[in-house]
Design a protein around this motif. Structure first.
Motif, mmCIF file in Angstrom:
data_model
loop_
_atom_site.group_PDB
_atom_site.id
_atom_site.type_symbol
_atom_site.label_atom_id
_atom_site.label_comp_id
_atom_site.label_asym_id
_atom_site.label_seq_id
_atom_site.Cartn_x
_atom_site.Cartn_y
_atom_site.Cartn_z
ATOM 1 N N VAL A 179 32.848 71.501 29.953
ATOM 2 C CA VAL A 179 31.662 71.491 30.798
ATOM 3 C C VAL A 179 32.028 70.949 32.184
ATOM 4 N N HIS A 180 31.627 71.689 33.218
ATOM 5 C CA HIS A 180 31.935 71.280 34.581
ATOM 6 C C HIS A 180 30.983 71.986 35.541
ATOM 7 N N PHE A 181 31.050 71.611 36.786
ATOM 8 C CA PHE A 181 30.350 72.349 37.835
ATOM 9 C C PHE A 181 31.279 72.492 39.019
ATOM 10 N N ASP A 182 30.990 73.460 39.869
ATOM 11 C CA ASP A 182 31.763 73.711 41.084
ATOM 12 C C ASP A 182 30.817 73.609 42.278
ATOM 13 N N ILE A 183 31.359 73.353 43.442
ATOM 14 C CA ILE A 183 30.514 73.170 44.622
ATOM 15 C C ILE A 183 30.386 74.455 45.439
ATOM 16 N N GLU A 184 31.065 75.504 45.025
ATOM 17 C CA GLU A 184 30.970 76.790 45.712
ATOM 18 C C GLU A 184 29.926 77.681 45.049
ATOM 19 N N HIS A 185 29.466 78.693 45.768
ATOM 20 C CA HIS A 185 28.802 79.837 45.155
ATOM 21 C C HIS A 185 29.910 80.620 44.437
ATOM 22 N N SER A 186 29.723 80.915 43.151
ATOM 23 C CA SER A 186 30.795 81.513 42.350
ATOM 24 C C SER A 186 30.338 82.800 41.691
ATOM 25 N N LEU A 187 31.225 83.791 41.690
ATOM 26 C CA LEU A 187 30.975 85.051 41.002
ATOM 27 C C LEU A 187 32.106 85.270 40.002
ATOM 28 N N LEU A 188 31.801 85.051 38.737
ATOM 29 C CA LEU A 188 32.774 85.155 37.661
ATOM 30 C C LEU A 188 32.737 86.564 37.084
ATOM 31 N N MET A 189 33.874 87.273 37.177
ATOM 32 C CA MET A 189 33.930 88.693 36.858
ATOM 33 C C MET A 189 34.972 88.939 35.780
ATOM 34 N N GLN A 190 34.527 89.413 34.610
ATOM 35 C CA GLN A 190 35.416 89.609 33.479
ATOM 36 C C GLN A 190 36.191 90.912 33.632
ATOM 37 N N VAL A 191 37.515 90.827 33.448
ATOM 38 C CA VAL A 191 38.393 91.990 33.616
ATOM 39 C C VAL A 191 38.894 92.506 32.274
ATOM 40 N N SER A 192 39.338 91.616 31.378
ATOM 41 C CA SER A 192 39.770 92.033 30.043
ATOM 42 C C SER A 192 39.482 90.915 29.053
#
Length: 310
Positions: free
Chosen positions: A148-161
């Motif tokens: 469990v964590h958080f990031d300070i950026e706007h993030s777009l997590l994109m699954q490739v495989s």
């Protein structure tokens, strides 16, 4: 017979700014990175070997959900590509940092973020611009866990495989959020002390993605196969300003002061941003005058250095 309900057409990256949830809540969308030859496992292994060692984070795949003491080690692998090539047996997950320094990855990042920025401009106005675009690649052994964590950026997590489940939470109280943000700027890397309430869960298969707002708790369970994903991140003028105030507040806390948190006073926030700028200039001048070869150390988050493996 009545008409059968039709499945909602998934949003593309350029359409998510028009979702009422954006940018305050997570939003699922689709992409086509899983068809890109630059993102095969072999290509990513070669990329890992080309990157500076400090741009590669590695840890064991078997992690508890709560690891609050800090982030995983950086720069410990001499040939990270070899670990990626044997990822099924390696019991590891790796994060490749700032891959946009590679021309091919820069093109991939900008092609996608340009689409998003175009949508943001159409919805919010042309004055809203992206800042500090950064791209990351995550590769994980089967059944790995990202704490469990958080990031300070706007993030777009994109699954490739491969596949995984991304759980998105919320802080249970303003006091908890404030506590964890203070810990972040004191060096926790966004790792959270307690599991937060879950508000959404996303099943990530190739071509699926999720936008995660800054400061949003989330955690990841990988499926039974090797997982490869890309995260594209950016800041805005508002998040840059807030982070600079947080950074300056952390310096004040180290001097046993109790500063006002961001957003309580625009005038105080502006003064802190200016003071931080002067402090940074002073640090650089002292480094130059001392003949230092290295830049002054950055505060957490100032350079966009993610330390997780989403």
């Amino acid at each position: 017979m009545g008409a059968q309900p039709t499945e909602q057409v998934p949003k593309t990256i350029g359409q998510i700014p028009f979702d009422d949830a954006f940018p305050g809540r997570s939003v699922g969308f689709v992409h086509d990175l899983h068809h890109d030859d630059r993102l095969t496992l072999a290509a990513v292994a070669d990329l890992a070997d080309r990157l500076p060692r400090r741009s590669v984070i590695a840890d064991t795949a078997t992690q508890p959900l709560l690891v609050p003491q800090g982030g995983p080690p950086r720069g410990v692998l001499e040939r990270p590509g070899d670990v990626i090539r044997d990822l099924r047996n390696a019991n590891a997950w790796l994060t490749l940092l700032m891959v946009e320094e590679d021309p091919g990855m820069a093109d991939l990042m900008n092609t996608n973020l340009d689409q998003l920025e175009s949508g943001i401009s159409a919805k919010q106005g042309k004055r809203v611009k992206m800042r500090k675009r950064v791209a990351f690649v995550f590769v994980s052994s089967p059944n790995s866990v990202t704490p469990v964590h958080f990031d300070i950026e706007h993030s777009l997590l994109m699954q490739v495989s491969g596949c995984k489940t991304v759980s998105v939470g919320r802080f249970e109280s303003d006091a908890t959020r404030r506590h964890e943000f203070d810990r972040y700027w004191n060096g926790s890397h966004g790792r959270i002390e307690d599991l937060q309430p879950e508000v959404a869960s996303y099943t990530m298969t190739p071509g699926r993605a999720v936008y995660i707002p800054p400061g949003t708790p989330h955690w990841v369970h990988n499926g039974p196969d090797i997982s490869l994903s890309v995260t594209l991140t950016y800041f805005t003028a508002a998040t840059v300003r807030e982070n600079r105030v947080e950074n300056f507040n952390a310096k004040l806390r180290r001097r046993n002061l109790n500063p006002r948190e961001p957003g309580r006073s625009a005038a105080v926030d502006t003064a802190k941003v200016c003071a931080l700028g002067l402090w940074t200039i002073g640090q650089r001048l002292r480094s130059v005058s001392a003949g230092a070869k290295q830049q002054p150390s950055q505060a957490p988050g100032e350079g966009g250095y993610r330390v997780e493996g989403s």
